[in-house]
Enzyme design. Structure first.
Site, PDB file in Angstrom:
ATOM      1  CG  ASP A   1      78.844  35.866 -28.144  1.00 27.36           C
ATOM      2  OD1 ASP A   1      77.857  36.617 -28.011  1.00 27.36           O
ATOM      3  OD2 ASP A   1      78.761  34.684 -28.554  1.00 27.36           O
TER       4      ASP A   1
ATOM      5  CD  GLU B   1      74.293  38.725 -23.784  1.00 21.22           C
ATOM      6  OE1 GLU B   1      74.851  37.686 -23.391  1.00 21.22           O
ATOM      7  OE2 GLU B   1      74.513  39.240 -24.891  1.00 21.22           O
TER       8      GLU B   1
ATOM      9  CG  ASP C   1      72.777  34.628 -31.890  1.00 21.84           C
ATOM     10  OD1 ASP C   1      73.825  35.121 -32.372  1.00 21.84           O
ATOM     11  OD2 ASP C   1      72.773  33.873 -30.905  1.00 21.84           O
TER      12      ASP C   1
HETATM   13  C1  GLC Z   1      76.301  33.291 -29.827  1.00 20.30           C
HETATM   14  C2  GLC Z   1      76.699  34.492 -30.674  1.00 20.30           C
HETATM   15  C3  GLC Z   1      77.094  34.039 -32.049  1.00 20.30           C
HETATM   16  C4  GLC Z   1      78.217  33.020 -31.947  1.00 20.30           C
HETATM   17  C5  GLC Z   1      77.789  31.854 -31.071  1.00 20.30           C
HETATM   18  C6  GLC Z   1      78.924  30.867 -30.820  1.00 20.30           C
HETATM   19  O1  GLC Z   1      75.152  32.725 -30.331  1.00 20.30           O
HETATM   20  O2  GLC Z   1      75.679  35.449 -30.720  1.00 20.30           O
HETATM   21  O3  GLC Z   1      77.480  35.128 -32.840  1.00 20.30           O
HETATM   22  O4  GLC Z   1      78.555  32.564 -33.211  1.00 20.30           O
HETATM   23  O5  GLC Z   1      77.340  32.334 -29.822  1.00 20.30           O
HETATM   24  O6  GLC Z   1      79.997  31.492 -30.204  1.00 20.30           O
END
Ligand code: GLC
Length: 779
Positions: free
Chosen positions: A407, A410, A484
């Site tokens: 995650d 980017e 998200d």
């Molecule tokens: C970001 C991700 C989400 C995750 C959060 C905490 O917002 O897109 O899926 O739960 O970070 O790690």
């Protein structure tokens, strides 16, 4: 205050005229062929042309130097030896392969590609390739009145992108996700155009911030980038499937995923303790709701330090993971790129000492704030760093982990620009360049490091990787979830065209957070979303901290039973799904498809946003609105049999279909086949019986498909441990003939035969299997 100084007459304060002036590439001066590349010198720049196959041509314009043909992060093949016929006329050059013709007018240099029947594929008119002094490069291409555009990776809005413009710049967007929200997390600068039922594609392999504009002008579209070369590929199709096969021929296809990753995933930001995770797993088992994966979000770590566990919250991760595996459930932890700046933290120490982090040209490490606080970021553009990062995953594989969730890659940074300073200088495998150029590939390269590291550490087992950010080619390493979203009906609606366009962009293994990530979900939305999720390629329920929990049992028995039924259906459909994933790994074709892919001549499918197909023969028409139990369903050519009722519907018609909260309308094309397994239990998910449901048509149908199976978790299939059946079904009013044309591989599944179920057999129709009246196929 500055206004009192010479700043008042700063040149940047001058009013700009507004008109953007591009310098055209100009007139062709001369050209030459070197090996299988043509180099053209033009008045204002240089162009190189390479034929990759007789249907794929690459064009590279460089305004300053000879075009650079190496260094792509997306393209993994070299051009083939293509035989080209060349003619040089007074005004025009022609290069012909067996399938296409490329015409170049000399003054000015304009380039057009046609098929052998003279149909335009990609053409230039008054304007062609050009650039600006600030480094921007742009290509103007003719747009026809009936051009429809698809792909562009992960984009909000409708299926058909005509009339839209999009930017490519990987961005962490927590909110909002509106139809106009752009860009999002993934950059796939690729699209497919459908014109008069014929398709072609364009891939703009430029990693700078880029833009596609099918909106501003009605007779041409443009693609442009802030810097770099105008480097693009044309795929001549002519069917949508051929375009995708051509695009994934050069950017790669998904590796066959482990079967468990195709099951149901349960996630939450976060399940915060070992007890909570155990309780969750126990609930699934006791309730007999299938689950293959539980995700651990950032709370599992010690102060959000990657490659650690918080020993207070998770005292014995190894035992937890082993116990869950015993129950048939795997654990997938989140791993973000940010490494906490903490001189006592071993990963940070190593990273600094071994120079693994991104730096400025002056030598300082770049620091940005993410979950752990101030952090450094590995420079994944460097082979050494990718190896280091990959090696580190031993921490997880030693605990029994087989899948990773990437995650914030980017990369996301908590600052005004939302990302790393664009002046950071990446090492880029010996060709240093700025983050401005490589921003869009940071996630892809993190994916590569993680996938390759996990693969090595897993000793023959298939790794699973989930990623948020990526670039063209991301399918080689990871599946993608769409970030998200929120618990809005609008987000359920929007997820369908988004996932379908990702599929058309080569990324076959995708899905949104089922139920919605942020905001409070509700019983009806979660139930309808779970019905859809059961048939999207990636199926994960995930929700955010501070919002309502949304496991399938959170909304009472009635809704729990419905969701359980659909999650179990996911497993009943696994033989069908797995065969489609096999097809994706071989051809690049998506598992979940828009109808236009199978019916490109049918204009009613061109912007059909609220229906989708699995493979080439099943249409899903979910309810996507609250309090609604009827909807219009468009069925294209053929006869269609509703899966649960067996009712037959005529094609090329719109029908009004009723679906109560426990119903998802599914239509199987008559004359075709679906493979069905069974749900046993969480502990034992392997089907002992597999059946072939044959939809008996009396209309004279002929259908071919491939059934595939293997052990589902190792690479043994590479050595022949698989089973592949190429099957043909020929049905008419007298008989339904099922012929196994070829059986390959030596894998012995838990079932020894495939039972044949004939749906809708009419009186007088004989069932003939491999030439005999039979009910099974022996393996
Ligand atoms: C970001 C991700 C989400 C995750 C959060 C905490 O917002 O897109 O899926 O739960 O970070 O790690």
């Amino acid at each position: 205050m500055l206004e009192d100084t010479s700043f008042a007459i700063h040149p940047g304060k001058e009013q700009q005229s507004g008109a953007v002036v591009y310098r055209d590439i100009g007139r062709l001066l001369n050209y030459e062929a070197k090996e299988n590349t043509y180099f053209f010198n033009c008045e204002n720049g240089n162009v190189a042309i390479q034929f990759f196959t007789d249907l794929i041509v690459r064009i590279v314009m460089n305004q300053h130097h000879e075009p650079k043909l190496t260094g792509s992060k997306a393209v993994i093949v070299d051009p083939e030896l293509v035989s080209i016929e060349e003619t040089n006329g007074n005004e025009k050059l022609t290069f012909s392969t067996e399938k296409i013709e490329l015409h170049i007018t000399k003054n000015p240099f304009r380039l057009s590609v046609y098929d052998k029947d003279g149909h335009e594929i990609v053409t230039e008119g008054k304007r062609g390739m050009a650039y600006r002094e600030n480094g921007e490069v742009i290509s103007f291409k003719t747009m026809h009145e009936d051009d429809h555009f698809y792909g562009f990776g992960e984009k909000a809005g409708h299926l058909d992108k005509r009339g839209e413009s999009y930017e490519m710049w990987n961005s962490d967007v927590y909110a909002p996700h509106n139809p106009e929200t752009d860009p999002l997390y993934e950059s796939i600068p690729y699209f497919m155009t459908l014109r008069d039922g014929k398709a072609h594609g364009v891939f703009f392999d430029n990693t700078f911030r880029s833009k596609f504009d099918m909106k501003t002008t009605s007779n041409y579209y443009t693609f442009s980038a802030e810097g770099g070369q105008l480097d693009y590929y044309i795929f001549a199709g002519p069917e949508p499937k051929a375009v995708l096969e051509q695009y994934t021929h050069i950017t790669g296809r998904i590796p066959l995923p482990p079967k468990w990753s195709l099951g149901y995933h349960q996630s939450r930001y976060s399940y915060e303790t070992e007890e909570e995770v155990r309780e969750l797993a126990k609930n699934f088992v006791e309730k007999d709701i299938p689950v293959d994966v539980i995700h651990l979000d950032i709370h599992y770590m010690n102060g959000y330090r990657v490659f650690t566990f918080d020993k207070e919250r998770f005292p014995n991760p190894e035992k937890l993971i082993a116990d869950l595996k015993e129950m048939g459930i795997r654990v997938v932890p989140i791993v973000d790129p940010g490494v906490k700046k903490d001189s006592e933290y071993h990963i940070y120490q190593e990273g600094v000492r071994q120079e693994q982090f991104c730096k400025y040209i002056e030598g300082e490490i770049y620091f940005g704030e993410v979950w752990p606080g101030i952090s450094a970021f590995p420079d994944f553009t460097d082979e050494k760093v990718r190896k280091w990062w990959g090696e580190k995953h031993e921490f997880y594989t030693n605990l029994g982990i087989e899948g990773i969730w990437n995650d914030m890659n980017e990369p996301a940074v908590f600052n005004e620009t939302k990302t790393m300073d664009v002046n950071v200088m990446h090492r880029n495998d010996g060709e240093p360049t700025t983050h401005r150029e490589l921003h869009n590939v940071y996630g892809l390269l993190m994916g590569q490091a993680t996938y390759e590291g996990m693969k090595e550490k897993l000793n023959g087992k298939r790794p699973f990787l989930l990623t948020r950010a990526g670039y063209a080619g991301v399918q080689r390493y990871a599946s993608v979830w769409t970030g998200d979203n929120r618990s809005f009906w609008e987000h359920l609606q929007m997820s369908l065209p988004m996932v379908m366009n990702l599929g058309l962009s080569g990324v076959a293994f995708t899905g949104p957070d089922v139920g919605g990530f942020a905001h409070d979900t509700n019983a009806e939305l979660l139930t309808r979303w779970t019905q859809v999720g059961a048939f999207t390629p990636f199926f994960r329920n995930h929700s955010a901290i501070g919002f309502r929990y949304q496991e399938p049992w959170q909304f009472g028995d009635k809704h729990e039973d419905i969701m359980k039924n659909y999650i179990q259906m996911r497993y009943e459909w696994m033989p069908q799904l797995y065969s489609l994933f096999y097809e994706a790994s071989k051809t690049g074709l998506p598992v979940m498809r828009p109808l236009l892919m199978e019916f490109p001549m049918d204009a009613k499918t061109y912007n059909l946003n609220d229906q989708f197909m699995l493979g080439d023969n099943v249409i899903f028409a979910p309810i996507l609105q609250p309090s609604v139990t009827d909807r219009a369903v468009y069925l294209p050519k053929g006869e269609w049999v509703e899966f649960s009722t067996g009712e037959v519907y005529e094609g090329e018609k719109t029908h009004l279909i009723h679906a109560e909260i426990d119903e998802l309308p599914i239509f199987v094309k008559n004359g075709t086949v679906i493979m069905q397994g069974e749900w046993n239990s969480n502990k034992d998910k392997t089907p002992k019986h597999v059946s072939m449901n044959v939809y008996a048509s009396s209309q004279g149908e002929n259908y071919c498909f491939t059934y595939y199976d293997d052990d589902g978790e190792t690479f043994a299939y590479e050595g022949g441990a698989f089973i592949e059946l190429d099957v043909e079904v020929v049905s008419n009013e007298n008989s339904v003939k099922i012929n196994v044309l070829e059986q390959k591989g030596d894998f012995k599944p838990a079932y020894q035969e495939i039972n044949i179920n004939v749906v809708g057999q009419s009186e007088g129709q004989d069932i003939i299997i491999n030439g005999e009246k039979n009910k099974t196929i022996q393996l």
